[in-house]
Design a protein around this motif. Structure first.
Motif, PDB file in Angstrom:
ATOM      1  N   LEU A   1       0.828  -1.210   0.000  1.00  0.00           N
ATOM      2  CA  LEU A   1       0.000   0.000   0.000  1.00  0.00           C
ATOM      3  C   LEU A   1       0.861   1.258   0.000  1.00  0.00           C
ATOM      4  CD1 LEU A   1      -2.569  -1.335   2.582  1.00  0.00           C
ATOM      5  CD2 LEU A   1      -3.118  -0.744   0.209  1.00  0.00           C
ATOM      6  N   ALA A   2       2.049   1.165   0.611  1.00  0.00           N
ATOM      7  CA  ALA A   2       2.954   2.312   0.674  1.00  0.00           C
ATOM      8  C   ALA A   2       3.492   2.706  -0.701  1.00  0.00           C
ATOM      9  CB  ALA A   2       4.115   2.011   1.623  1.00  0.00           C
ATOM     10  N   GLU A   3       3.370   1.797  -1.676  1.00  0.00           N
ATOM     11  CA  GLU A   3       3.780   2.126  -3.043  1.00  0.00           C
ATOM     12  C   GLU A   3       2.773   3.034  -3.733  1.00  0.00           C
ATOM     13  OE1 GLU A   3       4.133  -1.621  -4.986  1.00  0.00           O
ATOM     14  OE2 GLU A   3       5.694  -2.383  -3.624  1.00  0.00           O
ATOM     15  N   ILE A   4       1.555   3.085  -3.195  1.00  0.00           N
ATOM     16  CA  ILE A   4       0.458   3.788  -3.860  1.00  0.00           C
ATOM     17  C   ILE A   4      -0.020   4.996  -3.052  1.00  0.00           C
ATOM     18  CG2 ILE A   4      -1.916   3.528  -4.757  1.00  0.00           C
ATOM     19  CD1 ILE A   4      -1.189   0.453  -4.946  1.00  0.00           C
ATOM     20  N   TYR A   5      -0.026   4.859  -1.736  1.00  0.00           N
ATOM     21  CA  TYR A   5      -0.534   5.922  -0.866  1.00  0.00           C
ATOM     22  C   TYR A   5       0.623   6.683  -0.231  1.00  0.00           C
ATOM     23  CZ  TYR A   5      -5.086   3.765  -1.479  1.00  0.00           C
ATOM     24  OH  TYR A   5      -6.230   3.267  -2.037  1.00  0.00           O
ATOM     25  N   LYS A   6       0.384   7.960   0.049  1.00  0.00           N
ATOM     26  CA  LYS A   6       1.446   8.806   0.591  1.00  0.00           C
ATOM     27  C   LYS A   6       1.884   8.367   1.983  1.00  0.00           C
ATOM     28  CE  LYS A   6      -0.041  12.907  -1.995  1.00  0.00           C
ATOM     29  NZ  LYS A   6      -0.697  14.239  -1.877  1.00  0.00           N
ATOM     30  N   LYS A   7       0.909   7.876   2.778  1.00  0.00           N
ATOM     31  CA  LYS A   7       1.228   7.513   4.152  1.00  0.00           C
ATOM     32  C   LYS A   7       0.384   6.309   4.567  1.00  0.00           C
ATOM     33  CE  LYS A   7       1.416   9.439   8.845  1.00  0.00           C
ATOM     34  NZ  LYS A   7       1.050  10.613   9.685  1.00  0.00           N
ATOM     35  N   VAL A   8       1.021   5.365   5.255  1.00  0.00           N
ATOM     36  CA  VAL A   8       0.331   4.196   5.788  1.00  0.00           C
ATOM     37  C   VAL A   8       0.586   4.145   7.292  1.00  0.00           C
ATOM     38  CG1 VAL A   8       0.114   1.682   5.765  1.00  0.00           C
ATOM     39  CG2 VAL A   8       0.620   2.909   3.632  1.00  0.00           C
ATOM     40  N   VAL A   9      -0.490   4.111   8.065  1.00  0.00           N
ATOM     41  CA  VAL A   9      -0.388   3.843   9.496  1.00  0.00           C
ATOM     42  C   VAL A   9      -0.730   2.374   9.677  1.00  0.00           C
ATOM     43  CG1 VAL A   9      -1.244   4.369  11.801  1.00  0.00           C
ATOM     44  CG2 VAL A   9      -1.044   6.197  10.091  1.00  0.00           C
ATOM     45  N   ALA A  10       0.234   1.578  10.136  1.00  0.00           N
ATOM     46  CA  ALA A  10       0.070   0.125  10.235  1.00  0.00           C
ATOM     47  C   ALA A  10       0.089  -0.268  11.704  1.00  0.00           C
ATOM     48  CB  ALA A  10       1.180  -0.583   9.465  1.00  0.00           C
ATOM     49  N   THR A  11      -1.039  -0.770  12.202  1.00  0.00           N
ATOM     50  CA  THR A  11      -1.160  -1.038  13.627  1.00  0.00           C
ATOM     51  C   THR A  11      -1.309  -2.532  13.905  1.00  0.00           C
ATOM     52  OG1 THR A  11      -3.581  -0.773  13.653  1.00  0.00           O
ATOM     53  CG2 THR A  11      -2.241   1.196  14.026  1.00  0.00           C
TER      54      THR A  11
ATOM     55  N   ILE B   1       8.268  -5.087   7.861  1.00  0.00           N
ATOM     56  CA  ILE B   1       9.109  -4.586   6.774  1.00  0.00           C
ATOM     57  C   ILE B   1       9.161  -3.065   6.861  1.00  0.00           C
ATOM     58  CG2 ILE B   1       9.420  -4.554   4.268  1.00  0.00           C
ATOM     59  CD1 ILE B   1       7.290  -7.002   4.380  1.00  0.00           C
ATOM     60  N   LYS B   2      10.351  -2.512   6.995  1.00  0.00           N
ATOM     61  CA  LYS B   2      10.499  -1.069   7.175  1.00  0.00           C
ATOM     62  C   LYS B   2      10.329  -0.328   5.845  1.00  0.00           C
ATOM     63  CE  LYS B   2      11.476  -1.619  11.542  1.00  0.00           C
ATOM     64  NZ  LYS B   2      11.099  -3.046  11.647  1.00  0.00           N
ATOM     65  N   ASN B   3       9.694   0.841   5.927  1.00  0.00           N
ATOM     66  CA  ASN B   3       9.464   1.665   4.751  1.00  0.00           C
ATOM     67  C   ASN B   3       9.232   3.090   5.231  1.00  0.00           C
ATOM     68  OD1 ASN B   3       7.674   3.052   2.679  1.00  0.00           O
ATOM     69  ND2 ASN B   3       8.094   1.148   1.572  1.00  0.00           N
ATOM     70  N   GLN B   4       9.783   4.067   4.510  1.00  0.00           N
ATOM     71  CA  GLN B   4       9.684   5.458   4.974  1.00  0.00           C
ATOM     72  C   GLN B   4       8.251   5.989   4.940  1.00  0.00           C
ATOM     73  OE1 GLN B   4      12.169   7.808   2.413  1.00  0.00           O
ATOM     74  NE2 GLN B   4      10.839   7.580   0.607  1.00  0.00           N
ATOM     75  N   ASN B   5       7.371   5.365   4.158  1.00  0.00           N
ATOM     76  CA  ASN B   5       5.973   5.810   4.084  1.00  0.00           C
ATOM     77  C   ASN B   5       5.089   5.154   5.143  1.00  0.00           C
ATOM     78  OD1 ASN B   5       6.969   6.969   1.804  1.00  0.00           O
ATOM     79  ND2 ASN B   5       5.402   6.206   0.414  1.00  0.00           N
ATOM     80  N   ILE B   6       5.658   4.204   5.901  1.00  0.00           N
ATOM     81  CA  ILE B   6       4.856   3.449   6.860  1.00  0.00           C
ATOM     82  C   ILE B   6       5.238   3.828   8.282  1.00  0.00           C
ATOM     83  CG2 ILE B   6       4.205   1.155   7.700  1.00  0.00           C
ATOM     84  CD1 ILE B   6       5.097   0.019   4.993  1.00  0.00           C
ATOM     85  N   ARG B   7       4.224   4.110   9.088  1.00  0.00           N
ATOM     86  CA  ARG B   7       4.443   4.282  10.527  1.00  0.00           C
ATOM     87  C   ARG B   7       3.801   3.103  11.243  1.00  0.00           C
ATOM     88  NH1 ARG B   7       1.323   6.434  14.640  1.00  0.00           N
ATOM     89  NH2 ARG B   7      -0.077   7.559  13.233  1.00  0.00           N
ATOM     90  N   TYR B   8       4.629   2.261  11.855  1.00  0.00           N
ATOM     91  CA  TYR B   8       4.118   1.118  12.618  1.00  0.00           C
ATOM     92  C   TYR B   8       3.793   1.569  14.036  1.00  0.00           C
ATOM     93  CZ  TYR B   8       5.593  -1.964   8.837  1.00  0.00           C
ATOM     94  OH  TYR B   8       5.725  -2.580   7.613  1.00  0.00           O
ATOM     95  N   GLN B   9       2.678   1.070  14.547  1.00  0.00           N
ATOM     96  CA  GLN B   9       2.203   1.518  15.850  1.00  0.00           C
ATOM     97  C   GLN B   9       1.557   0.351  16.593  1.00  0.00           C
ATOM     98  OE1 GLN B   9       2.140   4.852  17.291  1.00  0.00           O
ATOM     99  NE2 GLN B   9       1.505   3.647  19.073  1.00  0.00           N
ATOM    100  N   GLN B  10       2.057   0.053  17.786  1.00  0.00           N
ATOM    101  CA  GLN B  10       1.380  -0.941  18.616  1.00  0.00           C
ATOM    102  C   GLN B  10       0.187  -0.274  19.284  1.00  0.00           C
ATOM    103  OE1 GLN B  10       3.702  -2.717  21.747  1.00  0.00           O
ATOM    104  NE2 GLN B  10       2.144  -4.264  22.217  1.00  0.00           N
ATOM    105  N   THR B  11      -0.939  -0.963  19.281  1.00  0.00           N
ATOM    106  CA  THR B  11      -2.151  -0.417  19.892  1.00  0.00           C
ATOM    107  C   THR B  11      -2.703  -1.391  20.920  1.00  0.00           C
ATOM    108  OG1 THR B  11      -3.481  -1.355  18.096  1.00  0.00           O
ATOM    109  CG2 THR B  11      -2.812   0.955  17.869  1.00  0.00           C
TER     110      THR B  11
END
Length: 265
Positions: free
Chosen positions: A51-61, A72-82
């Motif tokens: 999804l990070a290839e298509i969207y400007k920002k991905v919040v992945a929880t 998998i690390k990517n500059q467009n993805i912010r990983y967040q434990q919830t």
């Protein structure tokens, strides 16, 4: 739910199937804006990275820190434990503000959720009227008649060790509560069928099986689902040499919808 997968997070990240281009092209074609995605239950980020290839920002929880450790690390993805039961204030702080999300994706995890609470979160963060919720599951792998016959025996034996929520996957999400309207240009919310393919040798195939929550539950009760006789049967069916790579196909079933004018519960 996270506890079921923490023990095998590494195996999960190594062997869970990736998803086909056709799936993402279909989903993303239904969102006019490509700014922000919330990928819920991201696991090790298989969907988020695409999804990070298509969207400007991905919040992945995810509720599992062990799963996120292999993401998998990517500059467009912010990983967040919830937390498991996220409050509205946590949602705004950790995920997104009201009506700012273009797409919410849930890959292979919706059946674990408290749907009433989750759908309230969906209604709150999705953009109106074109924000899209896309949820999908994949069912059991298909190799060939010989391997699949042994797999079905194993799968039947594993039945007592699955959480009851697994039945929703066996039903291809047809029986899951999904109170949303069809996206523009479609006359129903699904399920839409796709297929993902992977080349695996027998060890990889076994590693996938060991990544099941049911496998871990059985092990905790001193039951080995991949018992020696069954492993030998798999070896014969695989073709005598486990190093041979075979095409493994996973059918995928997608439900997709948008929030209507009224709030759903």
């Amino acid at each position: 739910m996270a506890d079921l997968f923490d023990k095998q997070a590494k195996e999960y990240s190594m062997t869970r199937p990736t998803y086909p281009d056709e799936l993402f092209l279909f989903i993303t074609s239904k969102t006019p804006n490509h700014d922000l995605v919330w990928d819920v239950g991201t696991g090790s980020g298989q969907a988020a990275v695409r999804l990070a290839e298509i969207y400007k920002k991905v919040v992945a929880t995810d509720t599992s820190s062990q799963q996120l450790a292999f993401a998998i690390k990517n500059q467009n993805i912010r990983y967040q434990q919830t937390s498991t039961n996220m409050s509205k204030s946590e949602l705004e702080r950790d995920v997104a503000k009201q009506e700012t999300v273009d797409l919410i994706t849930v890959a292979q995890t919706l059946h674990w959720f408290d749907l009433t609470t989750f759908y309230q979160h969906v209604n709150w963060v999705l953009r109106k009227p074109h924000g899209v919720l896309a949820v999908w599951c994949y069912t059991t792998p298909e190799v060939d008649d010989s391997v699949d016959a042994i797999f079905q025996l194993l799968y039947k034996e594993s039945a007592p060790y699955w959480d009851p929520a697994r039945k929703l996957i066996d039903d291809k999400y047809e029986s899951i509560h999904f109170p949303f309207q069809p996206v523009e240009g479609m006359d129903h919310t699904g399920p839409y069928r796709f297929v993902t393919k992977s080349l695996m040798d027998l060890d990889m195939y076994f590693t996938y099986i060991r990544s099941w929550s049911a496998y871990q539950t059985a092990r905790s009760k001193n039951v080995e689902l991949l018992r020696e006789e069954l492993v030998d049967e798999f070896k014969r069916a695989w073709g005598g040499s486990g190093i041979i790579r075979k095409e493994v196909r996973y059918p995928i079933y997608l439900m997709m919808g948008r929030v209507g004018d009224e709030v759903h519960h």
